[in-house]
Design an enzyme around this catalytic site. Sequence first.
Site, short mmCIF file in Angstrom:
data_model
loop_
_atom_site.label_atom_id
_atom_site.label_comp_id
_atom_site.label_asym_id
_atom_site.label_seq_id
_atom_site.Cartn_x
_atom_site.Cartn_y
_atom_site.Cartn_z
CG HIS A 1 -5.99 -1.60 -0.43
ND1 HIS A 1 -5.15 -1.06 -1.39
CD2 HIS A 1 -5.49 -1.21 0.76
CE1 HIS A 1 -4.21 -0.36 -0.80
NE2 HIS A 1 -4.38 -0.45 0.51
CB SER B 1 -0.95 -0.04 1.20
OG SER B 1 -1.95 0.95 1.11
CG ASP C 1 -6.97 -1.54 -4.24
OD1 ASP C 1 -7.71 -0.94 -3.43
OD2 ASP C 1 -5.74 -1.66 -4.09
#
Length: 411
Positions: A375, A220, A346
Amino acid sequence: RRRWAMDWQVLTRELSLYLESQVRVGLFGSGVGLSLVLGFGVAYACYYLSSIAKKPQLVASNDRFCRFLEEHCPVVTETYYPTIWCWEGRVQTLLRPFITSRPQVEYRNELIKTADGGQISLDWFDNNDSLYYPDASTRPTVLLLPGLTGTSKESYILHMIHQSETLGYRCVVFNNRGIAGEELLTPRTYCAANTEDLEAVVHHVHDLHPSAPFMAAGVSMGGMLLLNYLGKTGRDTPLMAAAIFSAGWNVFESVESLEKPLNWLLFNYYLTTCLQSSISRHRQMLEKLFDMDLVMKARTVREFDKQFTSVMFGYRTIDDYYEDASPCRKLKSVGIPVLCLNSVDDVFSPGHAIPVETAKQNANVALVLTSCGGHIGFLEGIWPRKCTYMDRVFKQFVQAMFEHGNKIFSM
């Protein structure tokens, strides 16, 4: 097509047997109920195998890199079967932290000083019991970068360490300033665009083990930070390769997606409160430079970044910060082999914002794009407690690079 047919036959047969053993023929007084349930099950299985379970899209301009991945990291070319009852992106994102297990990991903490007087917390998993690499000086090392408010305690980090442990590797987790329980010594935290702390950590780890093969993996925001660092340094880095998972490629598109009503309700507001919580205990230090009451009133990530992050790092506007933080702008300059895994569903990194064409212009870059996964989700199996698709990509890629990476270093 033959593989699809076999999958369909196996799944429908198992579903039929299960339903026959669980549902009484007399459901609703006749066999109609069973027929309806069985028919729905077969239809769902057909839909799942035709529209949900798909091979990921592998994007790479370098044929040699592609062949290397197909041979040594075959998971990126195999069909990804998302968990059949929670394949939708938002659901995968929400459930992963609660479903996946948390392997036990014992860390050794190290605090290192920075040039501006701050400190960074590193959590080491030395793996001194490694059978494959008993010599610590040459034991392969993986630097792990968690997400926006994540630390070494995140389940996805623990799973990466568990995978590395089985291969005999050493890991070190880079915790951003003020996140992992350490005090802020200066009124500064972190952001996706500023790579100074990461540069310091990379060189610190390399200086401690100069003879050890060295890779990094970012998740991320950690992946965004790692990409921005690699775009800045090119080939001038001790890292031999990197793996990136669920990075937000274009911050403008990411925040716009997260501000849609449902996404704001499910993710944006919670993430904003996490950011506020991460700095609230440092309020006395940060009040020297910021109107903390105003920062604490933010209700979106964009508002938080406007009042806090962009100001802290000296950007004239939030748009200037978001432009600098977007890894898509620096992808062309990456100078070492990088594998990037994203799901096109996502909401943190919308599929249309993934820089496919830019990636094709850099022979060092390979994108792996799944149709589902959310995600940092990538759940698979009926009850996905242990290994996710992301974990398998991580394990195969780091092993491929550490053990066979010399095959592509001449790219």
